[in-house]
Design an enzyme around this catalytic site. Structure first.
Site, PDB file in Angstrom:
ATOM      1  CB  CYS A 144      -0.976  -0.029   1.162  1.00  0.00           C
ATOM      2  SG  CYS A 144      -2.340   1.167   0.976  1.00  0.00           S
TER       3      CYS A 144
ATOM      4  CG  HIS B  89      -3.591  -3.500   3.084  1.00  0.00           C
ATOM      5  ND1 HIS B  89      -2.614  -3.061   3.944  1.00  0.00           N
ATOM      6  CD2 HIS B  89      -4.166  -2.385   2.566  1.00  0.00           C
ATOM      7  CE1 HIS B  89      -2.605  -1.727   3.964  1.00  0.00           C
ATOM      8  NE2 HIS B  89      -3.543  -1.302   3.132  1.00  0.00           N
TER       9      HIS B  89
ATOM     10  CD  GLU C 290      -1.309  -6.277   5.175  1.00  0.00           C
ATOM     11  OE1 GLU C 290      -1.631  -5.132   5.556  1.00  0.00           O
ATOM     12  OE2 GLU C 290      -0.913  -6.518   4.018  1.00  0.00           O
TER      13      GLU C 290
END
Length: 560
Positions: A385, A511, A513
Site C-alpha cells: 500500500c 494488503h 497480509e
C-alpha cells in the site's frame, strides 16, 4: 453433518484488558473446526466509534479489512487465521453501530411512537446481531470487548444474559477469561481478583461455565480447587492459560487440558469426532524448531511504537517463515529515524526490507531513503500500500529524474504528482468507511515475477486506500525499467509493480497480509521470505569465500 440447533459461546474478560480474549476465542474456534464443526466468530466492541476505521493505530492497533469492505477490529484477523473462514461486516459490532442502527429506526418511525430505551431496544439490536450469524453455522462464538465492570460493556452483557434465556441454557456457554497474578514479594499466586471478577459477572446475572486463567506460573491443583469452590465452576473447567512462544500453540495447550471436550459436552455436541490437529501440530513444530535457521527482516514503518499496528504483517511474515521452515526475526524500525541521521546502510545487516501501509506524510522521507538503499544494493524489498506509493516516488526521483515527485496527499502543489487522488474520492468529505475498501480483482502480466508467485494471471486482494499511481507517469516509469505487473481489470489502476533486474523488488497497492493464514501462507510473503533466505545464504557464502586477512571481525558484523 451436525443437525442440532446452533450453539452459542460467549467469551468475556475480567480484572484487566489485553489478557488475550481474541486469541482464546480464536483457539476455541480452531479446536471446534478440527472437530468438523462449522464455526464463525464475532467481536462486540464497546466503544462508540461506528468502526475502528478512523481510530489512530496507536489507540487500537491495526484496522482489519474484510472482503466486503468492513473496517474491523484486529481480533477478526486472529479469527480468520485460526478458523479459516473469511468474515464480514456482520462479525464486527460496536456500540456506535448498534446505536446508529437503533436511532435510524427511530427516525423512520419503526418503533411506532414507543420510548426508545437500552432495554429492550439496544439489547434487542445486539441479540439480532448474534442471531444473524446462526444460518449455516453449528457454533457462533461471540467475544465481548473490554472487561466486566466497564460501564460501556453493560448493554452487551445484559444482551447475552437475555440470549441464554431465549435460546436455552443447553445451547449457550459462558467462558470467562481472567488473571491470576503472581505477587513476587509474597512469592504467591493470588486468586482474589478472579473471585471478584466472577462475582461481578454473577451480579449481572451471568454464571460462567468455564474459566480460563492467565498466569505466568503453573496453577497448582489445590489452587484450581479453590478457584472452583469460590466461583461455582467445575474443577475440570478451570483452565490454565500460560504464556507460550507462539500464539499458534494455544489451541494445542487448550486441547491438552481437554477444553474442547468440555465445550462439546456442555453444549450437547456429543457426536463430534476427536479433533484432527495433525497439520496444526506440524506448523507449530515449524514455528518452534525451524530447520533452515533465521532470516532478519527490517520493517520500516510509521507506527512501530505499537506493534499491534502491524499485527497482520507480523503474522504473515511468520507464515512466510512456516512456508520456508525458517525463523523470521522482525526488527521494527521507525521511518523517522532514517530522517534524523540514521544512515540507510544500517539495512546491510538485514536480509529483507518491508514497508507497510500508513497515512500521512510523517516518516515518508525516511521510507524513501530505506527503499533507495534496498533498490541500489539488491536487498529484497516488499512494499504494501503506502510501500508501493513510496517506491513509486523514490524511483521517480532517483531513476526518472523527477526530483520533485511526490504524492498529492502530502504535497498538493507538487509539479510531479506521481501519486494522486482517485477520481471517485474527489468529492468525499466523510473519512469513515469511504476509502477503496474490500476485495478487488487484479490482472497480472503473464511471465512477470508477480504472476509466477501467484501461479496465475488473475487475483483478488483486499484494499484500504484513497490514492493511486498517476497514470500520466506510467510510460516514464516503465521506460526507466519499472514493470507495472498488475492492474485493475480495466487497466486504469496500478495494482502491482516490480523491478525485473532486481533480485526481489515487488510492491502491491493491496494488503495481502489480510488473507494470509498459518496453514495457508500468502504466496507473496512466502516468496519474500524465500528471497531473504537467498540473500542470507549469499552473504554467508561471501564471508566463507573471503581470504582470512580480508574478513571483518567480529564475524557477526558480516551479514547473518
Amino acid at each position: 453433518m451436525n443437525t442440532t440447533p446452533t450453539k452459542y459461546i460467549f467469551v468475556t474478560g475480567g480484572v484487566v484488558s489485553s489478557l488475550g480474549k481474541g486469541i482464546a476465542a480464536a483457539s476455541i474456534g480452531r479446536l471446534l473446526v478440527a472437530r468438523g464443526l462449522r464455526v464463525t466468530i464475532q467481536k462486540f466492541d464497546p466503544y462508540i466509534n461506528v468502526d475502528p476505521g478512523t481510530l489512530s493505530p496507536f489507540q487500537h492497533g491495526e484496522v482489519f479489512v474484510t472482503d466486503d469492505g468492513a473496517e474491523t477490529d484486529l481480533d477478526l484477523g486472529h479469527y480468520e487465521r485460526f478458523v479459516g473462514e473469511s468474515l464480514s461486516v456482520a462479525n464486527s459490532i460496536t456500540t456506535g453501530r448498534i446505536y446508529q442502527e437503533v436511532i435510524q429506526k427511530e427516525r423512520r418511525g419503526e418503533y411506532l411512537g414507543a420510548t426508545v430505551q437500552v432495554i429492550p431496544h439496544i439489547t434487542d439490536a445486539i441479540k439480532t446481531a448474534i442471531r444473524r450469524l446462526a444460518p449455516n453455522h453449528d457454533v457462533v462464538i461471540t467475544e465481548i470487548g473490554g472487561t466486566v465492570g466497564d460501564i460501556e460493556s453493560l448493554p452487551f452483557l445484559e444482551a447475552i444474559r437475555q440470549y441464554r434465556q431465549e435460546v436455552g441454557r443447553e445451547h449457550t456457554l459462558f467462558i470467562h477469561l481472567t488473571l491470576i497474578p503472581y505477587i513476587a514479594a509474597a512469592g504467591e499466586l493470588k486468586t482474589k481478583p478472579t473471585q471478584h471478577s466472577v462475582r461481578e459477572l454473577m451480579e449481572i446475572g451471568i454464571q460462567p461455565d468455564i474459566l480460563i486463567c492467565r498466569s505466568e506460573h503453573p496453577i497448582p491443583p489445590e489452587m484450581r480447587r479453590k478457584i472452583a469452590l469460590f466461583t461455582n465452576v467445575d474443577v475440570a473447567s478451570v483452565i490454565e492459560a500460560r504464556d507460550v512462544g507462539s500464539i499458534y500453540e494455544v489451541p494445542l495447550d487448550y486441547h491438552r487440558q481437554r477444553l474442547d471436550e468440555q465445550v462439546a459436552a456442555k453444549l450437547g455436541l456429543h457426536n463430534t469426532p476427536k479433533p484432527d490437529l495433525a497439520s496444526w501440530e506440524k506448523l507449530v513444530e515449524r514455528v518452534k524448531r525451524p530447520r533452515n535457521g533465521t532470516v532478519r527482516i527490517a520493517v520500516v514503518g510509521k507506527y512501530v511504537a505499537l506493534v499491534d499496528s502491524y499485527k497482520s504483517v507480523q503474522e504473515s511474515l511468520y507464515h512466510g517463515g512456516i512456508a520456508n521452515d525458517v525463523k523470521v526475526q522482525i526488527d521494527w524500525l521507525s521511518s523517522e529515524d532514517f530522517e534524523n541521521g540514521q544512515p540507510a546502510d544500517k539495512l546491510s545487516q538485514y536480509h529483507g526490507l518491508l514497508i507497510p501501509g500508513g497515512f500521512g506524510v510523517r516518516g515518508v522521507e525516511g521510507m524513501l531513503s530505506a527503499i533507495g538503499w534496498a533498490r541500489e544494493n539488491g536487498l529484497p524489498f516488499f512494499g504494501i500500500c503506502l510501500g508501493l506509493q513510496t517506491a513509486i516516488i523514490e524511483f521517480s526521483r532517483s531513476v526518472c529524474g523527477l526530483e520533485h515527485a511526490h504524492s498529492a496527499e502530502w504535497e498538493r502543489d507538487t509539479s510531479d504528482p506521481v501519486i494522486c487522488l482517485m477520481d471517485s474520492q474527489r468529492q468525499v468529505t466523510d473519512l469513515g468507511g469511504t476509502q477503496r475498501l474490500g476485495a478487488y480483482t487484479a490482472r497480472l502480466v503473464p511471465g512477470s515475477r508477480s504472476a509466477r508467485i501467484y501461479g496465475g494471471s488473475e487475483i483478488s486482494e483486499r484494499h484500504r486506500h484513497r490514492y493511486e499511481v498517476n497514470n500520466a507517469y506510467r510510460p516514464q516509469l516503465e521506460d526507466a525499467g519499472m514493470l507495472v505487473s498488475g492492474t485493475s481489470p480495466d487497466g486504469n489502476l496500478v495494482e502491482m509493480i516490480e523491478l525485473p533486474d532486481h533480485p526481489w523488488f515487488v510492491a502491491t497497492q493491496a494488503h495481502p497480509e489480510l488473507k494470509s493464514r498459518p496453514d495457508h501462507p500468502h504466496p507473496l510473503f512466502a516468496s519474500f521470505v524465500e528471497a531473504a533466505m537467498a540473500r542470507r545464504n549469499a552473504s554467508e557464502q561471501t564471508t566463507i569465500d573471503l581470504p582470512a586477512r580480508a574478513r571483518v571481525e567480529p564475524a557477526a558484523e558480516v551479514g547473518a
